[in-house]
Design a protein around this motif. Structure first.
Motif, PDB file in Angstrom:
ATOM      1  N   LYS A  22       0.759  -1.278  -0.070  1.00  0.00           N
ATOM      2  CA  LYS A  22       0.032  -0.068  -0.017  1.00  0.00           C
ATOM      3  C   LYS A  22       0.854   1.246   0.029  1.00  0.00           C
ATOM      4  N   SER A  23       1.821   1.325   0.745  1.00  0.00           N
ATOM      5  CA  SER A  23       2.897   2.464   0.724  1.00  0.00           C
ATOM      6  C   SER A  23       3.677   2.401  -0.384  1.00  0.00           C
ATOM      7  N   LEU A  89      13.833  -1.523   0.025  1.00  0.00           N
ATOM      8  CA  LEU A  89      12.969  -1.625   1.084  1.00  0.00           C
ATOM      9  C   LEU A  89      12.550  -3.070   1.578  1.00  0.00           C
ATOM     10  N   ASP A  90      12.456  -3.399   2.753  1.00  0.00           N
ATOM     11  CA  ASP A  90      12.442  -4.740   3.273  1.00  0.00           C
ATOM     12  C   ASP A  90      10.556  -5.028   3.189  1.00  0.00           C
ATOM     13  N   GLY A  91      10.468  -6.253   3.155  1.00  0.00           N
ATOM     14  CA  GLY A  91       9.072  -6.533   2.912  1.00  0.00           C
ATOM     15  C   GLY A  91       8.162  -6.447   4.248  1.00  0.00           C
ATOM     16  N   ASP A  92       8.570  -6.077   5.400  1.00  0.00           N
ATOM     17  CA  ASP A  92       7.970  -5.733   6.319  1.00  0.00           C
ATOM     18  C   ASP A  92       7.955  -4.289   6.888  1.00  0.00           C
ATOM     19  N   ASP A  93       8.445  -3.414   6.325  1.00  0.00           N
ATOM     20  CA  ASP A  93       8.561  -1.943   6.359  1.00  0.00           C
ATOM     21  C   ASP A  93       7.707  -1.113   5.484  1.00  0.00           C
ATOM     22  N   TRP A  94       7.482   0.040   5.785  1.00  0.00           N
ATOM     23  CA  TRP A  94       6.828   0.900   4.774  1.00  0.00           C
ATOM     24  C   TRP A  94       7.259   2.402   4.583  1.00  0.00           C
ATOM     25  N   LEU A  95       6.402   3.177   3.979  1.00  0.00           N
ATOM     26  CA  LEU A  95       6.983   4.262   3.546  1.00  0.00           C
ATOM     27  C   LEU A  95       5.784   5.414   3.718  1.00  0.00           C
ATOM     28  N   ALA A  96       6.424   6.722   3.966  1.00  0.00           N
ATOM     29  CA  ALA A  96       5.350   7.799   3.887  1.00  0.00           C
ATOM     30  C   ALA A  96       4.928   8.203   2.239  1.00  0.00           C
ATOM     31  N   PRO A  97       3.797   8.399   2.127  1.00  0.00           N
ATOM     32  CA  PRO A  97       3.421   8.950   0.564  1.00  0.00           C
ATOM     33  C   PRO A  97       4.438   9.971   0.018  1.00  0.00           C
ATOM     34  N   GLY A  98       4.671   9.634  -1.167  1.00  0.00           N
ATOM     35  CA  GLY A  98       5.601  10.596  -1.773  1.00  0.00           C
ATOM     36  C   GLY A  98       7.048  10.673  -1.524  1.00  0.00           C
ATOM     37  N   TYR A  99       7.293   9.652  -0.746  1.00  0.00           N
ATOM     38  CA  TYR A  99       8.748   9.797  -0.180  1.00  0.00           C
ATOM     39  C   TYR A  99       9.708   9.493  -1.288  1.00  0.00           C
ATOM     40  N   TYR A 100       9.434   8.931  -2.165  1.00  0.00           N
ATOM     41  CA  TYR A 100      10.483   8.428  -3.052  1.00  0.00           C
ATOM     42  C   TYR A 100      10.770   9.546  -4.132  1.00  0.00           C
ATOM     43  N   GLY A 208      11.075   9.030   5.855  1.00  0.00           N
ATOM     44  CA  GLY A 208      10.018   8.571   5.026  1.00  0.00           C
ATOM     45  C   GLY A 208      10.089   7.099   5.025  1.00  0.00           C
ATOM     46  N   VAL A 209      11.067   6.440   5.660  1.00  0.00           N
ATOM     47  CA  VAL A 209      11.197   5.010   5.698  1.00  0.00           C
ATOM     48  C   VAL A 209      10.752   4.485   7.116  1.00  0.00           C
ATOM     49  N   TYR A 210       9.748   3.968   7.189  1.00  0.00           N
ATOM     50  CA  TYR A 210       9.336   3.314   8.597  1.00  0.00           C
ATOM     51  C   TYR A 210       9.964   1.824   8.777  1.00  0.00           C
ATOM     52  N   TYR A 211      10.873   1.565   9.731  1.00  0.00           N
ATOM     53  CA  TYR A 211      11.333   0.397   9.860  1.00  0.00           C
ATOM     54  C   TYR A 211      10.850  -0.227  11.153  1.00  0.00           C
ATOM     55  N   ARG A 212      10.507  -1.340  10.810  1.00  0.00           N
ATOM     56  CA  ARG A 212       9.571  -2.478  12.023  1.00  0.00           C
ATOM     57  C   ARG A 212      10.669  -3.098  12.417  1.00  0.00           C
ATOM     58  N   ARG A 213      10.628  -2.781  13.881  1.00  0.00           N
ATOM     59  CA  ARG A 213      11.553  -3.750  14.617  1.00  0.00           C
ATOM     60  C   ARG A 213      10.877  -4.886  15.518  1.00  0.00           C
ATOM     61  N   GLY A 214      11.522  -5.733  15.940  1.00  0.00           N
ATOM     62  CA  GLY A 214      10.671  -6.860  16.714  1.00  0.00           C
ATOM     63  C   GLY A 214       9.942  -7.633  16.201  1.00  0.00           C
ATOM     64  N   VAL A 215      10.155  -7.733  14.760  1.00  0.00           N
ATOM     65  CA  VAL A 215       9.250  -8.683  13.992  1.00  0.00           C
ATOM     66  C   VAL A 215       9.648 -10.099  14.534  1.00  0.00           C
ATOM     67  N   ALA A 216       8.784 -11.114  14.599  1.00  0.00           N
ATOM     68  CA  ALA A 216       9.149 -12.411  15.120  1.00  0.00           C
ATOM     69  C   ALA A 216       9.882 -13.265  14.276  1.00  0.00           C
TER      70      ALA A 216
END
Length: 325
Positions: A22-23, A89-100, A208-216
């Protein structure tokens, strides 16, 4: 002409992949492509990506027949990418709209080999901003000058591949590929190589990159033998840095960082399976013996008492046959 190729490896991330995709949609542009690499997932991730190939503008779907790890999946994406610029980008992270779009504009303006950016770390509901550990921003610099000093966090310690953008000429020079098969710490030899061998870089204050930590499912959360690939990764850093024209200047930083990572893993050894914990100690002791001993002595002398004591004790540990990385 494709302006930007975004390389996104996925592995068993069915819970997070929809948010990631989606991002990407919120960052789509006619001259952007998204190379979606499924590393032989065993959950619903392949079905999610197959739909994305049809629905996401610019999507290119590639599926591995066998799991190769993050480094190998990124290399697959690099080989398929057609863009003037590349990013990850890693498959469990996401982006702010228009970041790229903003990231590409910054790269166009500065015209360097690669840019590094800040990011937002997300642990459950907590959010924290993490900055590139480099003070000068928005100016083109020599990447070698950002490696030192040895006793402070520098740009080579901020090894996240997705926190930046890279010109295609780096791939053409053989500087953008990762060491095939590394299961963890794959960014470490890669970022050191970029800083030693690229001609120019810059740091920009762009979030603009949201890095998800603690993913099992993340290897950082799993205490199995794949975690020990950090030894192979840092052995590569030391070996390649030892061949550099400024080896005497750069090796103290590489050795000190290697020691800090060993100490970190020893300090949380209870998260490893018992057999892996024993192997960690044995392989780490062997790694300390392989380091240039005069540089190691200086590194230990410069560290805090707790870490230095832990490593000196390990250094005296007998090394069993076959403990090499």
């Amino acid at each position: 002409m494709v302006k930007l190729s975004v390389i996104v490896p996925f592995y068993n991330v069915q819970q997070y992949a929809p948010d990631t995709l989606k991002s990407l949609r919120a960052n789509a542009r006619g001259d952007f492509e998204f190379v979606l690499v499924d590393d032989c997932s065993r959950d619903e991730t392949p079905d999610i990506l197959a739909r994305a190939e049809r629905e996401l503008p610019g999507a290119v779907y590639v599926r591995h027949d066998r799991n190769g790890g993050l480094a190998t999946a990124r290399n697959t994406g690099i080989d398929r990418a057609r863009g003037e610029y590349l990013t990850f980008l890693d498959g469990d992270d996401w982006l702010a709209p228009g970041y790229y779009e903003r990231l590409v504009a910054a790269m166009d303006e500065l015209g360097c080999d690669f840019l590094r950016t800040d990011h937002v770390q997300c642990t459950a509901r907590a959010r924290s901003i993490h900055r590139v550990p480099h003070g000068r921003r928005g100016v083109v610099l020599d990447p070698r000058e950002a490696i030192l000093p040895a006793d402070r966090s520098t740009s080579v310690d901020y090894a996240y591949a997705w926190a930046g953008i890279y010109h295609r000429r780096l791939a053409d020079k053989g500087l953008l590929h990762f060491t095939d098969g590394l299961r963890t710490a794959e960014d470490r030899p890669w970022i050191w190589k970029l800083h030693r061998e690229a001609d120019s870089f810059a740091v920009v204050s762009l979030l603009g990159v949201y890095y998800r930590r603690g993913v099992a499912s993340s290897l950082t959360q799993i205490g199995d033998v794949r975690q020990l690939d950090f030894i192979r990764a840092f052995d590569q850093v030391l070996a390649e840095t030892a061949q550099d024209r400024q080896a005497a200047v750069l090796l103290p930083k590489a050795v000190r960082t290697y020691c800090a990572i060993i100490s970190h893993h020893l300090g949380s050894i209870e998260r490893f399976e018992p057999a892996v914990a024993r192997k960690l100690k044995s392989m780490s002791a062997a790694a300390l013996r392989r380091m240039p001993q005069d540089v190691l002595d200086e590194a230990l002398d410069s560290m805090d008492v707790q870490r230095a004591t832990r490593l000196r004790r390990l250094r005296r540990r007998p090394v069993a046959a076959g403990a090499a990385a």
